[in-house]
Design an enzyme around this catalytic site. Structure first.
Site: not given
Length: 828
Positions: A12, A15, A437, A634, A638
């Site tokens: 759970c 834990c 871009d 790209d 960039d």
């Protein structure tokens, strides 16, 4: 050092919270990410300060185990665990069904054996139940082992609640059994009957069995959340056919080295990433890029490992080993994204850390209050306390986020959208501004020469000068001009010196004089007079064309106009983003007039004359104005802007994945996938919020009902058996809700350009041509075919063919191609 481990015993969110706390507190740990869904833990630590054994010891003290399991073994371990759970579940029901029938039958007037009826058989009635419940407790002993261990380690979890609840029911039932024997020996039948009505054996057995049923269903559902990864892993071939000394040898995929040549036959998967050096094929890349239609590839083309060769024979030179293929990167990326946590999960994580101790405290308080202030007997108070323990479900809380993230990122991978982490997926859904871009994102990235304007020299001389300097550059505009010059059959010279000026253009030394190629700023910086061409420059720029200036020996010698056309899907994608109320900007190095012409066509705002290093500044400016910004580029040029943005999205061809700079990678160079990614992020975050709501709502309502808060008003009292069933179903509900994301479909229509192109191509004749090597060859073949009356032809250099529309017999087509100097190979 960053390493991933498998954690055994987590059931759970409490834990995972305890494991996280235990490891995070170690000196030398930089970051910890514990994933309940994958039962894994990723630790980033300083190996000079901390060893793995210390990490293992910390997890062990928290009540759990750490082990290293290979990727290929994980699914087998999960399958074995599910089979074990299924077997135990069946055995539990074998004992539970008669236990439930016997314990409840006399209340519902079900037929029972006479040996179990009547006052004289009350002890037999009880002992039969005891004999049936003990095997159930033994079969499910793991709850007690884990539950009490974590309780004694002061890190109680869901197992602790189950162990306490079922143990309380069983121990009290044993007490009632002894009291029955006591009063029966004294012939006090009223008291004997009273204690017979206070047995909880069936509750203890039902709690364990229903919880096990829920955990089994949850485990089965959790497996489905990772099916995207499993499908990808199954694509990876185990062997490859390698060409060694002219012979085909089959070897293990791990033994294939970079530079080896592998053989790919029709119907086979391409074993590894590489380049075709012989042959051709029709490749199904759907499992990698999400593109449904096959892609034709030939000599020189890059191919992706694990994609399927539908048709054709190929020899592929391997460029990546099995650990470094595109598919391996995708699998790692999807796994990391699925294991990561979204910021929205922080509240659930904080609550999980204190949830179980709080529930135990509430159960104790409930017991005491009903016993002392509520004027109820021990049986009533215990019933309420046990109900509180078994209905409280930290599992649903812990599964709410990771299940949705796992399914969402897996669905994205199927669509060719790779998300780096859950944080970026959530952040994407909050963004209101997108910066694009231009080249390769909005446009095809394959500009073409459209106009040539010589000044003081002949057109051929201008083209020779242009070809001489552009041959050294890899910029798309340079490639377009260089190819155009070669198509004209002109010779070009070599430069004595060449230099690229970032954001300006090219500078070269030709026969002792300076040769310039670039934008207006480069010319002005070098003192070139542009007054004679000012009006022409403005006219061209206003039409969205990109004029490049050329000067030699300080004198302007002309302009060459290059245009980069918009992708066919860009306008539709922009319209979809507008529908989503996005602020849209285009950044480009083109002059402002050119940028405005393209932006006007798309209906967006343009920022022109932006140097690559300045894109990051424009993104930062928008953020400072309060916008959450998506940057789409790209992934290489960039990179600063992609990193600066709230969410960076890289457009890629599917081979070189820009994982480092981008937060999300699009496997297809299609802006429409930005729309899909945005909608997917919205759908995933909505799903997480639904899961968290139901997890919180369930506990907010369930715990008070179990504690008997509404008993005095409405008479509501919850039986522990129903509490156990509700606890199990809450987890199953959360996981099932997350699985709905597998059926996600974008609301906005996606234009299938490639499918439309394929349909158009089917209407045409596909004429195979051999011998074409460059753009010059392409132009010759197109000219020869279009000279035929009634024929329109387009040559595809990559596919070594021409698509011919119109009425023309095969002999005429063959003659035209051969007269142009190429080989006719038939009609496909």
């Amino acid at each position: 050092m960053k390493k991933k481990y498998d954690v055994v015993g987590m059931t759970c969110s409490a834990c995972s919270a305890h494991v996280d706390k235990a490891v995070r507190g170690l000196d030398g740990v930089d970051d910890v990410n514990v994933n309940l869904l994958q039962n894994s833990m990723t630790v980033e630590f300083d190996e000079n300060k901390l060893s793995e054994s210390q990490i293992f010891e910390a997890v062990d003290k928290a009540g759990y185990k750490v082990q290293n399991i290979g990727e290929k073994q994980v699914s087998n371990v999960q399958e074995n665990e599910n089979e074990h759970k299924k077997k135990n579940l069946i055995l539990s029901f074998i004992f539970l069904i008669p236990l439930f029938y016997i314990s409840m039958g006399h209340m519902i007037n079900w037929p029972l054996p006479s040996i179990l009826l009547g006052h004289e058989n009350m002890m037999i009635f009880v002992l039969v139940q005891l004999c049936l419940v003990v095997p159930i407790m033994f079969i499910n002993r793991g709850y007690y082992i884990r539950g009490f261990k974590t309780l004694f380690n002061r890190s109680p979890n869901m197992d602790s609640l189950i162990a306490l609840g079922s143990s309380a029911a069983f121990i009290y039932s044993l007490y009632a059994t002894f009291m029955m024997a006591y009063y029966l020996g004294r012939m006090d039948m009223d008291m004997t009957h009273h204690y017979m009505m206070q047995l909880y054996f069936e509750s203890a057995g039902m709690i364990l069995t229903l919880i096990s049923l829920g955990k089994y269903l949850e485990s089965r559902s959790k497996q489905k959340t990772s099916e995207a990864i499993e499908k990808l892993m199954k694509l990876m071939p185990s062997t490859a056919i390698v060409l060694k000394e002219g012979k085909e040898v089959e070897i293990a995929i791990e033994d294939v080295q970079i530079g080896d040549v592998v053989i790919v036959k029709p119907g086979n998967n391409i074993p590894l990433d590489g380049k075709i050096i012989q042959g051709h094929g029709s490749i199904n890349e759907a499992m990698i890029t999400g593109e449904s239609l096959p892609v034709d590839k030939t000599i020189g083309d890059q191919v992706i490992g694990s994609t399927n060769n539908l048709d054709g024979y190929m020899q592929v030179e391997v460029s990546h080993t099995s650990d470094d293929t595109t598919l391996s990167k995708i699998i790692r990326l999807v796994e990391e994204a699925g294991a990561s946590k979204a910021p929205i999960a922080k509240l659930a994580d904080k609550i999980s850390g204190v949830f179980v101790p709080t529930v135990i405290t509430i159960a104790i308080i409930t017991f005491i209050l009903w016993l002392t202030l509520g004027n109820k007997d021990f049986h009533f108070a215990l019933n309420c306390a046990i109900s509180v323990l078994v209905i409280s479900c930290p599992c649903a809380l812990g599964l709410a986020t990771p299940t949705a993230i796992m399914v969402g990122t897996g669905k994205g991978a199927n669509l060719g959208i790779l998300v780096k982490s859950a944080q970026h997926l959530e952040e994407l859904s909050k963004c209101d501004t997108i910066v694009l871009d231009k080249t390769g994102t909005l446009t095809e990235g394959k500009p073409q020469v459209t106009e040539v304007y010589p000044m003081g020299v002949s057109e051929n001389d201008l083209l020779k000068y242009a070809g001489s300097i552009e041959q050294y550059s890899k910029h798309p505009l340079a490639k377009a001009i260089h190819s155009y010059v070669l198509e004209q059959g002109l010779s070009i010279d070599s430069l004595d010196h060449f230099e690229m000026k970032q954001g300006l253009g090219l500078v070269g030394d030709l026969k002792g004089e300076i040769l310039l190629s670039g934008n207006r700023r480069l010319m002005e910086k070098n003192g070139v007079d542009l007054s004679s061409i000012e009006n022409l420059y403005k006219e061209l720029s206003s039409k969205g064309k990109t004029p490049l200036f050329y000067s030699y020996a300080g004198q302007l010698i002309g302009l060459i106009v290059v245009s980069d056309v918009l992708k066919q899907t860009s306008k539709h994608a922009i319209d979809c983003l507008k529908d989503m109320n996005m602020n849209i900007y285009m950044l480009t190095g083109d002059n402002q007039l050119t940028a405005n012409a393209i932006a006007d066509e798309l209906g967006i705002e343009a920022i022109g004359e932006v140097l690559p290093q300045d894109k990051e500044k424009h993104v930062r400016d928008l953020q400072e104005k309060g916008h959450r910004v998506i940057m789409v580029g790209d992934g290489i040029n960039d990179a600063p802007a992609l990193v600066r943005s709230d969410v960076g999205i890289a457009m890629t061809s599917g081979i070189d994945i820009a994982i480092e700079s981008a937060d999300i990678v699009l496997m297809k160079n299609d802006l429409q996938d930005v729309v899909v990614a945005y909608e997917l992020s919205k759908a995933t975050i909505k799903n997480i919020k639904e899961n968290l709501f139901w997890a919180f709502f369930y506990n907010v309502i369930g715990i008070p009902v179990a504690a008997g808060v509404f008993y005095s008003i409405f008479g509501w009292l919850l039986d522990p058996m129903y509490g156990a069933a509700a606890m199990s179903l809450s987890s199953v509900f959360v996981v099932s809700n997350a699985l709905r994301l597998r059926f996600f479909k974008p609301k906005h229509q996606i234009i299938k350009i490639q499918e439309n192109r394929k349909k158009e191509e089917k209407k045409m004749k596909k004429v195979l041509v051999e011998g074409m090597m460059c753009e010059h060859c392409k132009a010759h073949v197109e000219k020869a075919l279009n000279a035929i009356d009634g024929i329109q032809a387009t040559v595809d250099l990559e596919k070594n063919c021409a698509f011919v529309e119109g009425e023309a017999n095969e002999a005429t087509l063959k003659q035209a191609i051969e007269e142009a100097g190429y080989t006719y190979k038939g009609i496909e």
